[in-house]
Design a protein around this motif. Structure first.
Motif, PDB file in Angstrom:
ATOM      1  N   PRO A  80      -0.631  -3.662   7.752  1.00 56.51           N
ATOM      2  CA  PRO A  80      -2.038  -4.092   7.711  1.00 56.51           C
ATOM      3  C   PRO A  80      -2.565  -4.444   9.093  1.00 56.51           C
ATOM      4  O   PRO A  80      -1.835  -4.987   9.935  1.00 56.51           O
ATOM      5  CB  PRO A  80      -2.012  -5.314   6.790  1.00 56.51           C
ATOM      6  N   GLN A  84      -7.196  -6.790   7.886  1.00 56.50           N
ATOM      7  CA  GLN A  84      -6.587  -6.698   6.563  1.00 56.50           C
ATOM      8  C   GLN A  84      -5.652  -7.866   6.281  1.00 56.50           C
ATOM      9  O   GLN A  84      -5.586  -8.361   5.153  1.00 56.50           O
ATOM     10  CB  GLN A  84      -5.863  -5.361   6.423  1.00 56.50           C
ATOM     11  N   THR A 192     -11.387  -4.090  -0.906  1.00 54.93           N
ATOM     12  CA  THR A 192     -10.333  -3.871   0.083  1.00 54.93           C
ATOM     13  C   THR A 192      -9.049  -4.577  -0.334  1.00 54.93           C
ATOM     14  O   THR A 192      -7.954  -4.013  -0.233  1.00 54.93           O
ATOM     15  CB  THR A 192     -10.793  -4.383   1.460  1.00 54.93           C
ATOM     16  N   LEU A 196      -5.203  -3.124  -0.882  1.00 52.52           N
ATOM     17  CA  LEU A 196      -4.074  -3.697  -0.148  1.00 52.52           C
ATOM     18  C   LEU A 196      -2.988  -4.168  -1.104  1.00 52.52           C
ATOM     19  O   LEU A 196      -1.792  -3.947  -0.872  1.00 52.52           O
ATOM     20  CB  LEU A 196      -4.556  -4.868   0.711  1.00 52.52           C
TER      21      LEU A 196
END
Length: 253
Positions: A80, A84, A192, A196
């Motif tokens: 990430p 992130q 998002t 993830l």
């Protein structure tokens, strides 16, 4: 010697307006996923760019356009970015549950809020509860609804803020459709975060990939998918790594 299962029959839809590129038309090739070999067929078709919708596997087959590109994240190599990692920390308190594919009123209410704010004129805008139940429950393969809830209080489940209809394939997780609390200042970037979380879960389960569906270079609606690296695309020679242009990627989803 007979084949282990009958070769599927494929059909082509009539041309219709493209939902991603103005002025373009789309056409799809599709086949039914039925019988005891539906899972094997779905896995095989998924590796060549097909997506599942209820009991059907489909992929674009447009006459004058090849803009829709199948993309997948290499889960085991994913690292990430700083942004992130911040997103993961922000939503680390969410309670995540893999549920059987049965619909609830709470899920449908969340979907309606999401569609109203994010896709008011889209093809799903008029989806009623029966349509929603068909989308979630009519699956011939191993499917879950991954729910994302705020922390429980006094033993009661917390507020549902996100959900994703997800297929578990032999080589990864396929994100069929996700929806979440739109534009909540306390929960930015939920879309998002859901991606993830899928990448992390796939990696922990030793599943190589997370399938994100189709990416269209000139569609801002699809641009967020390019933020998850390493990314592979499907081309005439098979799957290969690629680096989409990041100059105009949106900051959040």
């Amino acid at each position: 010697m007979s084949a282990p299962f009958r070769f599927p029959r494929f059909f082509v839809t009539s041309p219709a307006p493209c939902p991603y590129l103005p002025g373009k038309t789309e056409r799809k090739v599709f086949t039914e996923l039925t019988g005891q070999h539906a899972t094997d067929l779905n896995d095989a078709l998924g590796r060549i760019g097909f997506r599942r919708s209820q009991g059907v596997a489909y992929r674009p087959s447009c006459i004058d356009c090849a803009a829709c590109i199948s993309v997948r994240v290499v889960a085991g190599e994913f690292q990430p970015s700083a942004t992130q990692r911040k997103m993961l920390r922000r939503h680390a308190d969410l309670e995540v549950t893999a549920c059987k594919p049965w619909t609830t009123e709470e899920q449908y209410a969340l979907l309606r809020r999401y569609l109203k704010m994010r896709h008011p004129g889209g093809g799903m805008a008029d989806m009623d509860e029966s349509d929603f139940a068909d989308m979630i429950e009519q699956s011939p393969v191993k499917t879950y609804v991954i729910e994302y809830r705020e922390p429980s209080v006094d033993g009661r489940p917390g507020r549902l803020v996100g959900a994703c209809l997800t297929d578990q394939q032999a080589d990864g997780l396929s994100m069929i459709y996700s929806f979440f609390e739109p534009d909540d200042p306390k929960r930015p970037g939920l879309g998002t975060y859901i991606i993830l979380d899928h990448i992390i879960r796939a990696g922990r389960a030793n599943l190589p990939y997370v399938y994100l569906g189709y990416w269209v270079e000139d569609s801002r609606r699809m641009a967020y998918k390019a933020r998850f690296r390493p990314l592979e695309k499907l081309g005439p020679q098979g799957w290969s790594r690629f680096e989409p242009d990041q100059r105009e990627l949106p900051l959040g989803r």
